[in-house]
Scaffold this active site. Structure first.
Site: not given
Lengths: 124, 124
Positions: B74, B10, B71
């Protein structure tokens, strides 16, 4: 002393995002059935940290280990979480809250991520 | 076919956040010294995916396995990353890009997270 574990994750709009975290909680419960574990989220998902801590304290926990389910330690783990812990300690003065490092910084998790990435690169 | 791995994370403002990801890349290099690995970030850190893919393609990679160091899955993994991959495939038509699932969804990583959390809860 009655111990409990509070797994703290970021949260996301997509409910499928939380599946690995539910998996972590399920494995802990399987490994230690008497141990109480709750998931909590910083945003976008429920319960939040305050709600989950109240549930554990209400169930009799006197020591709560807070484990951040984050890969790295950025602002959420270094700043937001300690501030949230301070309010939890104020609200539950008889509970010993222990704040741990981001789970992604552990050798076991780094090793498992490397192995998973290598397996992907070796797939057909 | 020359394979390479692109680890996609990210990004965060705090440079210490990326340490586990550098650890993953280092372990892959140690396990397979001839294998080319690059880290890339969605935001706030460099290189981005386009830059890292260009470096690997420029070094002769003809298959690039993109492994999301997230993890859960989304919006970033389910929407942003496939859109980015489409632009990479346009830019490097001779490279076979393979998109893998979020590393946190693998059994090995879930197991390692559970073990790390249990160890924290059993500490003095």
């Amino acid at each position: 002393m009655t111990r409990a574990t509070l797994l703290f994750a970021h949260g996301a709009r997509d409910p499928r995002w939380a599946e690995p975290f539910a998996g972590v909680a399920a494995r802990i419960r399987a490994a230690d059935p008497g141990h109480r574990v709750e998931l909590a989220f910083l945003e976008l998902m429920r319960p939040d940290l305050r709600e989950a801590a109240a549930a554990l304290a209400g169930a009799g926990a006197t020591r709560i280990d807070v484990v951040p389910l984050f890969l790295g330690s950025g602002g959420h783990v270094r700043r937001d979480l300690p501030a949230l812990l301070a309010t939890l300690r104020d609200a539950h003065r008889d509970v010993d809250f222990r704040l741990h490092g981001a789970v992604g910084e552990s050798d076991a998790v780094i090793e498992a991520m490397a192995r998973t990435a290598l397996d992907a690169s070796r797939s057909e």
